[in-house]
Design a protein around this motif. Structure first.
Motif, PDB file in Angstrom:
ATOM      1  N   HIS A  90       9.247  31.487 -27.502  1.00  0.00           N
ATOM      2  CA  HIS A  90      10.191  31.324 -26.388  1.00  0.00           C
ATOM      3  C   HIS A  90      11.105  30.116 -26.658  1.00  0.00           C
ATOM      4  O   HIS A  90      12.321  30.221 -26.583  1.00  0.00           O
ATOM      5  N   GLU A  91      10.497  28.975 -26.972  1.00  0.00           N
ATOM      6  CA  GLU A  91      11.295  27.759 -27.200  1.00  0.00           C
ATOM      7  C   GLU A  91      12.233  27.944 -28.386  1.00  0.00           C
ATOM      8  O   GLU A  91      13.385  27.533 -28.351  1.00  0.00           O
TER       9      GLU A  91
ATOM     10  N   HIS B 286      15.267  29.851 -27.531  1.00  0.00           N
ATOM     11  CA  HIS B 286      16.266  29.120 -26.743  1.00  0.00           C
ATOM     12  C   HIS B 286      17.434  28.660 -27.613  1.00  0.00           C
ATOM     13  O   HIS B 286      18.551  28.479 -27.121  1.00  0.00           O
TER      14      HIS B 286
ATOM     15  N   GLU C  34      16.482  31.999 -19.961  1.00  0.00           N
ATOM     16  CA  GLU C  34      15.008  32.066 -19.976  1.00  0.00           C
ATOM     17  C   GLU C  34      14.528  33.479 -20.302  1.00  0.00           C
ATOM     18  O   GLU C  34      13.528  33.660 -21.005  1.00  0.00           O
TER      19      GLU C  34
ATOM     20  N   HIS D 121      14.368  29.931 -14.068  1.00  0.00           N
ATOM     21  CA  HIS D 121      13.335  30.896 -14.478  1.00  0.00           C
ATOM     22  C   HIS D 121      13.191  31.933 -13.368  1.00  0.00           C
ATOM     23  O   HIS D 121      13.154  31.581 -12.192  1.00  0.00           O
TER      24      HIS D 121
HETATM   25 ZN   LIG Z   1      12.545  28.174 -21.417  1.00  0.00          ZN
END
Ligand SMILES: [Zn+2]
Length: 427
Positions: free
Chosen positions: A274-275, A278, A334, A389
């Motif tokens: 996930h990071e 980004h 997100e 989010h």
């Molecule tokens: Zn995030």
């Protein structure tokens, strides 16, 4: 110009005369200052000129008391409890252990972080997380080869950005990857005494002193900013093209070296992915490999990105809590990161070893459980309006319904809610 307030016994002095650098800020030929909120200073100046001096003093006194009350005797604390009851309906005093924990970790996060990583953190979890990060990066890299909606040049540049992304895992490290504790881990050694309030003052003074001392220093791209190893969180910095994975999140229930791999990849693996994703969401994609803001994609690639990401935004627009719809544009970054994280972590999981079907199901269950939480309806409605989010439930449904291997693992019939005929596909 020396103006120095006398600190309480034991606290260090911080005087403006020590900060000659500060005097040069904003002056002609002096130090350039980047001001993020342009509107603030003219308004502040107006207030300082127009409000009577006594009122300003009273305001500053009040701020001082409000911030310090929690470190003082029960006379002060009881008054704060009364005020918080009026304002927020919170009538309980913090239980002592909780207060001890929060006052220590918020005022002296780095000394506490060092203690935690030395004494309680499973050191092998760091190695395992680093290994997992490289596997996930490898999958993302391979996927980029086949993103035919991007021009060949942009694909290459995206791979370069991914290659250059640095990782800070568990605790701070330097360029060579050697442990590098920030100065605040040690500089208060020997300055703490038995008086709670004096310690608070000392910590505040050290922090101001450090910040002023940084004015002339070159920024360190790897600096941890407002977070520390204690945080149960993870971050991507678009301006640095770096990932921060504090030790705090490399522990159960997110991760443990003794857990089955399905559980680790499904939980922390997806967080790491996930990071990483980004860096390539609707905001992160605008920054290059060095973290500089400019257009490094051609028009065609940008157009295709917008089209693919609007599919995700529309999907989330369709979700609602108590008739309040999620704002798919607000949560887009997100949601893109969730989709990418899930995909690359899953691919890293299934390609590193032969996996049985129950393991695949465990992977997805671990992913969903990461977001398992209880939220009051009012709070959920509030976060639909303000949080970038989407509500946790929709993060799970949104990501899994768009990922075909989920429907395969649980044999969802084609066309059912978790196995739509058409899926959004970005990374
Ligand atoms: Zn995030």
């Amino acid at each position: 110009m020396a103006s120095c307030t006398a600190p309480p016994d034991g606290a260090m002095k911080a005087c403006s005369a020590d900060h000659t650098d500060l005097m040069k800020v904003g002056e002609h030929g002096g130090i350039t200052l980047i001001i993020r909120s342009k509107d603030y200073f003219p308004v502040l100046e107006k207030i300082l000129k127009e409000v009577p001096l006594e009122a300003l003093k009273a305001e500053m006194r009040w701020k001082m008391i409000r911030n310090s009350a929690v470190y003082l005797s029960s006379d002060f604390i009881d008054l704060m409890v009364k005020m918080n009851d009026d304002l927020y309906g919170v009538s309980q005093k913090s239980p002592r252990p909780r207060k001890c924990y929060y006052s220590t970790t918020s005022n002296t996060p780095w000394p506490a972080a060092k203690l935690y990583t030395d004494k309680a953190f499973h050191q092998e979890n760091r190695e395992a997380a680093l290994e997992m990060l490289e596997k996930i990066r490898g999958r993302f890299m391979q996927n980029l080869e086949h993103e035919d909606w991007m021009s060949a040049e942009d694909r290459k540049a995206a791979q370069e950005k991914l290659r250059k992304m640095f990782f800070q895992v568990a605790w701070p490290t330097d360029k060579e990857g050697k442990t590098h504790w920030p100065v605040e881990t040690f500089d208060m050694d020997g300055h703490m005494g038995p008086d709670f309030f004096v310690n608070y003052m000392t910590v505040s003074r050290f922090s101001i002193q450090r910040d002023l001392g940084r004015i002339l220093e070159k920024p360190d791209r790897r600096e941890w900013g407002g977070s520390s190893s204690l945080d149960v969180n993870a971050f991507y910095g678009p301006n640095n093209n770096g990932l921060w994975i504090p030790a705090g999140i490399l522990q159960p229930p997110f991760f443990d070296a003794t857990y089955p791999e399905a559980r680790n990849f499904g939980s922390i693996g997806c967080v790491l992915g996930h990071e990483m994703s980004h860096g390539f969401d609707d905001n992160g994609r605008q920054f290059d490999a060095r973290g500089e803001l400019h257009d490094w994609w051609d028009q065609e690639t940008v157009h295709n990105f917008a089209e693919r990401s609007s599919c995700i935004a529309n999907l989330f627009d369709g979700y609602a809590v108590a008739n309040r719809h999620v704002n798919g544009k607000l949560t887009l970054g997100e949601d893109i990161a969730d989709a990418g994280g899930l995909k690359f972590a899953y691919e890293a999981f299934i390609t590193s070893k032969e996996r049985r079907s129950y393991e695949k199901r465990m992977f997805f269950t671990a992913f969903a459980q990461t977001w398992c939480s209880v939220v009051r309806k009012k709070s959920a409605v509030n976060s639909v309006l303000t949080d970038t989010h989407a509500p946790a439930k929709f993060r799970v449904l949104g990501a899994l319904s768009q990922f075909a291997p989920f429907a395969e693992a649980f044999q969802c019939p084609a066309g059912s809610p978790m196995a739509p005929i058409r899926r959004c596909q970005l990374w």
